[in-house]
Design a protein around this motif. Structure first.
Motif, mmCIF file in Angstrom:
data_model
loop_
_atom_site.group_PDB
_atom_site.id
_atom_site.type_symbol
_atom_site.label_atom_id
_atom_site.label_comp_id
_atom_site.label_asym_id
_atom_site.label_seq_id
_atom_site.Cartn_x
_atom_site.Cartn_y
_atom_site.Cartn_z
ATOM 1 N N ALA A 47 0.916 -1.155 0.137
ATOM 2 C CA ALA A 47 -0.056 -0.081 -0.002
ATOM 3 C C ALA A 47 0.944 1.235 -0.047
ATOM 4 O O ALA A 47 0.533 2.084 -0.609
ATOM 5 C CB ALA A 47 -0.690 0.058 1.227
ATOM 6 N N ALA A 48 2.248 1.138 0.596
ATOM 7 C CA ALA A 48 2.872 2.274 0.533
ATOM 8 C C ALA A 48 3.806 2.305 -0.760
ATOM 9 O O ALA A 48 4.754 3.293 -0.901
ATOM 10 C CB ALA A 48 4.081 2.035 1.647
ATOM 11 N N GLY A 49 3.561 1.397 -1.682
ATOM 12 C CA GLY A 49 4.313 1.407 -2.892
ATOM 13 C C GLY A 49 5.661 0.907 -3.122
ATOM 14 O O GLY A 49 6.394 1.006 -4.223
ATOM 15 N N TYR A 50 5.923 -0.031 -2.242
ATOM 16 C CA TYR A 50 7.014 -0.836 -2.193
ATOM 17 C C TYR A 50 6.839 -2.008 -3.098
ATOM 18 O O TYR A 50 5.820 -2.511 -3.202
ATOM 19 C CB TYR A 50 7.604 -1.304 -0.885
ATOM 20 C CG TYR A 50 7.964 -0.130 -0.129
ATOM 21 C CD1 TYR A 50 9.460 0.352 -0.018
ATOM 22 C CD2 TYR A 50 7.069 0.471 0.886
ATOM 23 C CE1 TYR A 50 9.866 1.448 0.986
ATOM 24 C CE2 TYR A 50 7.500 1.502 1.830
ATOM 25 C CZ TYR A 50 8.849 1.873 2.039
ATOM 26 O OH TYR A 50 9.274 2.820 2.487
ATOM 27 N N THR A 51 7.965 -2.298 -3.809
ATOM 28 C CA THR A 51 7.936 -3.481 -4.499
ATOM 29 C C THR A 51 8.282 -4.693 -3.387
ATOM 30 O O THR A 51 9.151 -4.581 -2.737
ATOM 31 C CB THR A 51 9.240 -3.732 -5.640
ATOM 32 O OG1 THR A 51 8.702 -2.660 -6.502
ATOM 33 C CG2 THR A 51 9.066 -5.072 -6.395
ATOM 34 N N VAL A 52 7.615 -5.772 -3.281
ATOM 35 C CA VAL A 52 7.687 -6.738 -2.162
ATOM 36 C C VAL A 52 7.672 -8.159 -2.817
ATOM 37 O O VAL A 52 7.100 -8.712 -3.644
ATOM 38 C CB VAL A 52 6.550 -6.556 -1.595
ATOM 39 C CG1 VAL A 52 6.697 -7.652 -0.147
ATOM 40 C CG2 VAL A 52 6.078 -5.458 -0.691
ATOM 41 N N ASP A 53 8.854 -8.930 -2.451
ATOM 42 C CA ASP A 53 9.056 -10.306 -2.655
ATOM 43 C C ASP A 53 8.887 -11.024 -1.378
ATOM 44 O O ASP A 53 9.263 -10.540 -0.311
ATOM 45 C CB ASP A 53 10.471 -10.677 -3.064
ATOM 46 C CG ASP A 53 10.507 -10.098 -4.655
ATOM 47 O OD1 ASP A 53 9.447 -9.550 -5.241
ATOM 48 O OD2 ASP A 53 11.504 -10.275 -5.266
ATOM 49 N N LEU A 54 8.669 -12.350 -1.395
ATOM 50 C CA LEU A 54 8.297 -13.157 -0.134
ATOM 51 C C LEU A 54 9.151 -14.220 -0.134
ATOM 52 O O LEU A 54 9.367 -14.995 -1.060
ATOM 53 C CB LEU A 54 6.803 -13.650 -0.158
ATOM 54 C CG LEU A 54 6.332 -14.647 1.007
ATOM 55 C CD1 LEU A 54 6.753 -14.088 2.192
ATOM 56 C CD2 LEU A 54 5.123 -15.266 0.671
ATOM 57 N N ILE A 55 9.972 -14.570 0.978
ATOM 58 C CA ILE A 55 10.644 -15.745 0.969
ATOM 59 C C ILE A 55 10.292 -16.612 2.196
ATOM 60 O O ILE A 55 9.987 -15.965 3.245
ATOM 61 C CB ILE A 55 12.364 -15.755 1.295
ATOM 62 C CG1 ILE A 55 12.931 -14.881 0.127
ATOM 63 C CG2 ILE A 55 12.946 -16.865 1.487
ATOM 64 C CD1 ILE A 55 14.271 -14.523 0.320
ATOM 65 N N ALA A 56 9.491 -17.456 2.004
ATOM 66 C CA ALA A 56 8.559 -18.313 2.947
ATOM 67 C C ALA A 56 9.268 -19.471 3.294
ATOM 68 O O ALA A 56 9.776 -20.284 2.838
ATOM 69 C CB ALA A 56 7.146 -18.891 2.262
ATOM 70 N N SER A 57 9.552 -19.794 4.891
ATOM 71 C CA SER A 57 10.057 -20.681 5.251
ATOM 72 C C SER A 57 8.830 -21.635 5.580
ATOM 73 O O SER A 57 7.786 -21.399 6.278
ATOM 74 C CB SER A 57 10.806 -20.564 6.536
ATOM 75 O OG SER A 57 10.977 -21.597 7.288
ATOM 76 N N VAL A 58 8.769 -22.981 5.242
ATOM 77 C CA VAL A 58 7.648 -24.030 5.273
ATOM 78 C C VAL A 58 7.925 -25.126 5.807
ATOM 79 O O VAL A 58 8.813 -25.647 5.378
ATOM 80 C CB VAL A 58 6.779 -24.006 3.770
ATOM 81 C CG1 VAL A 58 6.373 -22.254 3.383
ATOM 82 C CG2 VAL A 58 7.585 -24.283 2.772
ATOM 83 N N LYS A 59 6.711 -25.593 6.155
ATOM 84 C CA LYS A 59 7.030 -27.193 6.765
ATOM 85 C C LYS A 59 6.596 -28.114 5.488
ATOM 86 O O LYS A 59 6.936 -29.325 5.186
ATOM 87 C CB LYS A 59 6.012 -27.507 7.783
ATOM 88 C CG LYS A 59 6.360 -26.920 9.013
ATOM 89 C CD LYS A 59 5.148 -27.175 10.013
ATOM 90 C CE LYS A 59 5.352 -26.404 11.481
ATOM 91 N NZ LYS A 59 4.506 -26.848 12.564
ATOM 92 N N LYS A 60 5.702 -27.601 4.409
ATOM 93 C CA LYS A 60 5.204 -28.447 3.485
ATOM 94 C C LYS A 60 5.027 -27.309 2.237
ATOM 95 O O LYS A 60 4.648 -26.199 2.231
ATOM 96 C CB LYS A 60 4.087 -28.936 3.787
ATOM 97 C CG LYS A 60 3.512 -29.986 2.853
ATOM 98 C CD LYS A 60 2.119 -30.759 3.183
ATOM 99 C CE LYS A 60 0.984 -29.733 3.422
ATOM 100 N NZ LYS A 60 -0.156 -30.747 3.697
ATOM 101 N N ASN A 61 5.396 -27.883 1.041
ATOM 102 C CA ASN A 61 5.489 -26.996 -0.099
ATOM 103 C C ASN A 61 3.889 -26.758 -0.303
ATOM 104 O O ASN A 61 2.983 -27.535 -0.231
ATOM 105 C CB ASN A 61 5.940 -27.778 -1.465
ATOM 106 C CG ASN A 61 7.606 -28.309 -1.232
ATOM 107 O OD1 ASN A 61 8.059 -27.242 -0.805
ATOM 108 N ND2 ASN A 61 8.066 -29.230 -1.601
#
Length: 400
Positions: free
Chosen positions: A27-41
């Motif tokens: 909402a503030a105009g940033y480009t955002v990427d996510l790196i998710a640590s997950v238990k299951k794909n």
């Protein structure tokens, strides 16, 4: 001259906490990427489906105990190799915060990130250290004892019953391990259970308090500058994930009266730069310190709904980008929220009825996962959680 906004990489083990931060940044105009640590794909689909996520990567980690986060660091090094611009790194849970903190020397050339001046975040996570500092500042804390699970379990003779047990560091355990124990036998059995789950850690045993009210407050620390816009009074508290905010009401800071000055002074003692989340308990006319988390809290999106964009303010402070000081002030208070993921988990695990769940969902002013501007995550959540509830119901019936 206007300073360009950096790419922000959100690191998240908990999709719901990560989603709130992602939405505020988007909402503030940033480009955002996510790196998710997950238990299951596939587990990060709710957060990664946000319209504000440009790219998402899942890093498989079935257990965080004993995991040094090497796979996460490998992904971050690839990011650094692909751009000459410095990236803002924002971990939003205890595990990814610890991974970043332990590798700060390696990462700091390519990333902005939360940190402690001349120290480590990991050390500050120790609840016994937090309690000692709280006492020196004049905050009330319950009596406490520390027990190691590494060797034979030895319960101090001084422990008062009932008592309350929790991991000494949040990253070394989980909310479902927190428990009220009525006597020595019950405490011993619970400590053995915790040891069987993960033994290389210490456990905090505290005097049990008959709590009248619980508060959650989020903010930003820039070493000796502390920003706390408002406070959440917990109106419904989870039983499956003990103590987590299920429902709450966002209130003006006057709710905490003179204690807010002590709270700000307490935070300054850590010389921390980053987002934080704190919990307090009201007992017999006194406000007791519970814990401080050195990352965004679960209900952080409530502050965005109040008109305060905490992640944006943090980035602008660290990068020395100017902004209006009034951006730190809550524009709206008095509204109610529900952390619907937590409410559904209490229903699925038998702590509340279906009618009670529906009543809580209907009466909240805001849900933290559903959002008209970013509707896909909420739709996926509702579809998945209902399927999970149905599977649990059928499984329970099959055992009868």
């Amino acid at each position: 001259m206007e300073v360009s906004k950096p790419l922000v990489v959100v690191l998240s083990r908990n999709y719901s906490t990560g989603l709130g931060v992602i939405r505020a940044l988007g909402a503030a105009g940033y480009t955002v990427d996510l790196i998710a640590s997950v238990k299951k794909n596939g587990s990060s689909i709710i957060a990664s489906s946000s319209k504000y996520v440009r790219k998402s990567i899942e890093v498989l980690s079935t257990k965080i105990q004993g995991d040094d986060g090497e796979n996460i660091i490998d992904v971050l090094e690839k990011y650094a190799a692909e751009t000459d611009e410095k990236i803002f790194l924002l971990p939003v849970d205890d595990f990814t915060t610890t991974v970043v903190d332990n590798n700060r020397e390696l990462l700091q050339k390519s990333f902005y990130m939360p940190y402690v001046v001349d120290g480590t975040i990991s050390n500050c996570m120790d609840k016994s250290i937090q309690n000692k500092i709280a006492k020196t500042i004049g905050l009330s804390v319950p009596d406490e004892w520390i027990v190691s699970l590494r060797d034979e379990i030895c319960i101090p003779d001084e422990v008062k019953y009932p008592c309350f047990v929790k991991p000494l560091k949040s990253k070394d355990g989980h909310k479902t391990e927190m428990k009220k124990c009525l006597n020595d036998k019950e405490l011993q059995e619970h400590l053995v259970k915790m040891k069987n789950f993960y033994r290389d850690r210490d456990v905090l045993i505290q005097e049990f308090l008959e709590i009248e009210k619980e508060y959650d407050l989020s903010g930003i620390s820039i070493d000796q500058k502390v920003i706390i816009p408002a406070v959440i009074e917990k109106t419904e508290i989870a039983k499956h994930e003990v103590g987590v905010t299920m429902c709450g009401k966002l209130l003006d800071l006057t709710e905490l009266k003179d204690t807010i000055d002590k709270i700000q002074e307490f935070v300054k003692q850590f010389h921390y730069v980053g987002m934080f989340d704190m919990e307090f308990n009201y007992v017999n006319g006194k406000l007791y310190f519970n814990e401080m988390n050195f990352r965004s809290g679960g209900p952080n999106y409530s502050y965005f709904l109040a008109g305060v964009n905490l992640p944006d303010i943090l980035i602008k402070n660290i990068m020395d980008i100017g902004y209006n000081p009034t951006d730190e002030d809550a524009k709206k208070t008095g509204f109610s929220i529900i952390y619907e993921k937590v409410a559904w988990e209490d229903y699925i695990n038998g702590y509340i009825s279906k009618s009670r769940l529906q009543n809580l969902l209907n009466n909240a002013d805001y849900k933290l996962l559903e959002n008209e501007e970013d509707s896909k995550p909420g739709k996926i959540f509702n579809r998945r959680i209902r399927l999970s509830a149905l599977k649990h119901k059928l499984k329970y019936r099959g055992k009868k």
